[in-house]
Design a protein around this motif. Structure first.
Motif: not given
Length: 703
Positions: A555, A678, A681-682, A687
């Protein structure tokens, strides 16, 4: 001596004429006003009244009461015409007198005055059979005949007549009679003859006549003889070799409801009865046409008995209009291909099977090929029914029959999955490929979970397709301004740092494209939605032992200002005030929102504009674009002058060292790509997938 119905009830005046009102009206008006032409041409199919009208016209011209539209029927002339012995009515069969010598012999008698009547009338039937020399010999006399001569021509094929003959005549085209008109006329005649007849039988005769009243009367004579003085519906069907209409209704309903056993029984019945399958197929096509008429034009639909009307009405309510159009097209194509089949029976049965194979899906059905594809594909779908339940892996060794049964039972109500073509046509917002380095074949979840999952894994392409419900899409936060699709067109994704995920290999399309009926998801920020409103449901707790660790996205490469924005917001151009001096932001904002062609915009993004907006402007661009710009420069100048009439454009070729709109766009793409990675992946579901299968996200594409 018995006289057949077609001759006994031949109309003797215009009032008795059935149909053809347009012809009788024109001729009546001409007779009453004395505006008589010297040549008339009557065209139309067989048995619609061509010769009958010609004889009525000859009687009107020679009636002893004078030229009238209502002959007296009692004078010697009228009686002679009715009995076919009037000496000044010369009826000629052109089919038997085609030679030019016959025509010359006929024309030799034209100059002589009529013997008994007022006019000498030449009635030439089937005039198209005359030879070319005969027509040429007739032309001069036909154009300027003596005043006492009238020519009446009748033909079923007017295309074979020379245009020189047609132009010398008044042409009247007689239409085929409607079924209702023939039915009413037959009922009237049978009532006069005191013959008992069923209404369905009369209607069947009228339909079989195909618009010809003479054919209908001939069939009526045949039906009276077949039924021993009475006309019954079943006798008419047996006489004409027709089948019961209810069988056609049953066949259409069985096809529509996918009752294969019933269709098979009906086909076997057709074989056993040795019916003419071409007539059966004609009846099927006519019934489909009648069903479509009943849905949209009920006033034009044919009139049946009460029983048949009730059945066909119920059938028209069960089948949708688009399904009827599909059935009609397939049946019509099958009728045209019937002669190409080895046997007509084979062509008919294949047409019925084609109707069964290509019928539309019912609300409670799922395509068999789709279910088979689902049973062969590996579907990754963690259960979402309970927030506390753990998914139980299923062993890969499962029979295809068990999977097919379980998946079919799990779909209630079944929902047709979108095809691959639908995914190609719809403008997807996110497509991520899941590549597992260790397990090429992953265990399958339970069929119920696979049916309710929002991700489908394709083992051939190693691809996970994300789908989002309408309710989830409605909960997504809207931006302040809807981005124009033209603002988000770009050619390629710039390389990312090694800490980010892999660079996509395909050229992305529009990022903020409108969502179609088979909708693809939007990227949502996890902080702006509750677990119930997130992109995927909260996954069940995973075992904590021996779980692979997923590499997180770096990040630090994402600017802090972008961490609260969506990728489409990052790509959005900020609004600029187009006044004063040019800047790279103003220049990019103007040409990307202008009406310039894509080719001009492509050149514009590699250059810079300096100077004053409403005065002299200088466009700086590298020398390698000089040849391309020369062909497009006039369009750029015209666009500037259209918005600012006082503007003046100069071009300077040379190296551009400052920041260009192209570099700004590439920088925005990189930021948007990093932000999309991002967000992916969140996502809890992503996940969970990555941790369960030791996978990684590859080829993230912004479209």
């Amino acid at each position: 001596m018995y006289q057949v119905l077609a001759r006994k009830y031949r109309p003797r005046n215009f009032n008795e004429l059935v149909g053809q009102n347009h012809v009788s009206r024109a001729l009546t008006s001409a007779l009453e006003r004395g505006r008589l032409h010297h040549a008339y041409l009557f065209t139309g199919t067989r048995g619609v009244g061509k010769t009958t009208i010609a004889r009525i016209l000859a009687k009107c011209l020679n009636c002893e009461t004078g030229v009238t539209s209502t002959p007296c029927e009692v004078c010697p002339t009228c009686k002679a015409v009715n009995e076919g012995r009037f000496i000044d009515l010369i009826e000629i069969d052109a089919a038997s007198r085609t030679k030019v010598e016959d025509t010359r012999e006929l024309l030799d008698n034209v100059p002589y005055a009529p013997t008994q009547g007022r006019f000498k009338v030449y009635l030439i039937d089937e005039v198209h059979m005359l030879s070319t020399h005969s027509f040429n010999a007739l032309l001069k006399t036909l154009e300027e005949p003596p005043e006492h001569v009238k020519f009446l021509f009748a033909t079923t094929d007017p295309q074979k007549l020379p245009i020189t003959v047609i132009s010398r005549c008044l042409q009247f085209t007689l239409r085929p009679l409607a079924v209702d008109e023939i039915t009413e006329h037959l009922s009237s005649i049978l009532s006069k003859e005191q013959i008992q007849a069923e209404q369905d039988a009369i209607w069947q005769i009228a339909e079989s006549a195909q618009g010809s009243l003479r054919d209908a009367l001939s069939l009526t004579d045949q039906a009276i003889a077949y039924g021993q003085g009475e006309i019954h519906h079943q006798d008419v069907k047996d006489m004409l070799g027709l089948i019961d209409r209810t069988i056609i209704y049953d066949l259409i309903l069985a096809i529509h409801q996918n009752q294969t056993a019933r269709v098979s029984a009906l086909l076997m019945q057709f074989r056993q009865q040795a019916l003419d399958v071409s007539l059966v197929l004609d009846q099927l096509i006519s019934t489909l046409h009648e069903l479509a008429l009943l849905q949209y034009l009920p006033d034009l639909s044919l009139k049946y008995s009460a029983e048949i009307n009730q059945k066909i009405t119920q059938l028209s309510q069960r089948i949708s209009a688009q399904d009827l159009q599909l059935y009609y097209q397939i049946a019509s194509k099958g009728r045209a291909d019937l002669q190409l089949a080895v046997t007509q029976e084979q062509g008919f049965e294949m047409c019925v099977l084609r109707l069964l194979a290509f019928r539309p899906l019912q609300p409670n059905e799922v395509p068999l090929t789709q279910v088979s594809a689902q049973s062969n594909a590996v579907a990754v779908a963690p259960a979402a029914e309970s927030a506390t339940a753990q998914p139980e892996p299923v062993h890969p060794v499962v029979s295809a029959e068990d999977e097919l049964e379980a998946e079919t039972a799990a779909i209630n109500p079944p929902v047709a999955e979108p095809s691959s073509d639908d995914f190609l046509q719809d403008e997807a917002l996110e497509v991520a490929e899941v590549a597992s380095p260790s397990e090429p074949d992953h265990p399958v979840t339970t069929p119920a979970e696979a049916a309710s999952a929002q991700m489908i894994f394709d083992p051939a392409a190693d691809e996970v397709l994300f789908d989002l419900d309408e309710d989830d899409r409605a909960d997504q936060p809207a931006t302040q301004e809807e981005a124009s699709s033209d603002d988000f067109l770009f050619d390629e994704i710039a390389p990312l740092p090694e800490t980010a995920v892999a660079q996509p290999t395909q050229q992305p399309a529009e990022l903020a494209a409108p969502v179609s009926s088979v909708a693809q998801p939007e990227l949502t920020h996890p902080q702006d939605s509750s677990p119930q409103d997130s992109l995927f449901a909260e996954p069940a707790p995973m075992p904590s032992t021996n779980q692979p660790v997923v590499a997180a996205v770096d990040n630090t490469a994402i600017p802090r200002a972008d961490q609260r924005l969506m990728p489409q917001d990052i790509l959005q151009l900020p609004v600029q005030s187009l006044e004063g001096e040019w800047s790279v932001e103003k220049w990019e904002y103007w040409f990307r929102n202008s009406d310039l062609s894509p080719a001009v915009q492509e050149l514009a993004q590699h250059g810079l504009m300096t100077g004053q907006i409403e005065a002299e402007s200088v466009f700086h661009i590298p020398e390698q674009y000089q040849q391309l710009l020369n062909s497009q420069l006039q369009h750029l100048e015209a666009a500037l002058k259209q918005q600012w009439p006082n503007s003046f454009l100069k071009v300077q070729y040379g190296q551009v060292t400052e920041v260009t709109p192209y570099s700004l766009q590439q920088e925005r793409k990189v930021r948007a790509y990093q932000r999309a990675s991002e967000l992916l992946h969140q996502e809890p579901k992503v996940k969970s997938l990555l941790e369960s299968f030791d996978g990684e996200l590859q080829n993230i594409q912004l479209k």
